[in-house]
Design a protein around this motif. Structure first.
Motif, PDB file in Angstrom:
ATOM      1  N   GLN A 108       0.832  -1.201   0.000  1.00 56.49           N
ATOM      2  CA  GLN A 108       0.000   0.000   0.000  1.00 56.49           C
ATOM      3  C   GLN A 108       0.866   1.250   0.000  1.00 56.49           C
ATOM      4  O   GLN A 108       0.582   2.217  -0.715  1.00 56.49           O
ATOM      5  CB  GLN A 108      -0.959  -0.009   1.190  1.00 56.49           C
ATOM      6  N   LYS A 138       2.224   6.273  -7.168  1.00 55.32           N
ATOM      7  CA  LYS A 138       1.202   7.205  -7.643  1.00 55.32           C
ATOM      8  C   LYS A 138       1.716   8.645  -7.589  1.00 55.32           C
ATOM      9  O   LYS A 138       1.502   9.438  -8.511  1.00 55.32           O
ATOM     10  CB  LYS A 138      -0.053   7.043  -6.799  1.00 55.32           C
ATOM     11  N   TYR A 182       2.482   1.576  -3.447  1.00 52.44           N
ATOM     12  CA  TYR A 182       1.490   2.059  -4.408  1.00 52.44           C
ATOM     13  C   TYR A 182       1.298   3.575  -4.286  1.00 52.44           C
ATOM     14  O   TYR A 182       1.284   4.288  -5.281  1.00 52.44           O
ATOM     15  CB  TYR A 182       0.166   1.337  -4.199  1.00 52.44           C
TER      16      TYR A 182
END
Length: 58
Positions: free
Chosen positions: A42, A49, A45
């Motif tokens: 997480q 991003k 990610y």
């Protein structure tokens, strides 16, 4: 990104397997694979991003 499964509860230590295809400055392509815990993924990610958003501004 969101993923769910009714069998995740039975896993003792769930993890995410990641495979990246990377090209070096000379155009040589390599595959890199690694495993992460769900919290690590997480975080990865979110960072990916953020990098994508910065690249879009260039």
């Amino acid at each position: 990104m969101a993923v769910s499964s009714d069998s995740c509860g039975s896993l003792k230590y769930p993890y995410v397997a990641v495979m990246l295809t990377l090209a070096d400055p000379f155009g040589r392509v390599k595959n890199k694979s690694f495993e992460m815990t769900v919290p690590q993924f997480q975080n990865f990610y979110r960072q990916f991003k953020q990098m994508a958003a910065v690249i879009e501004t260039v």
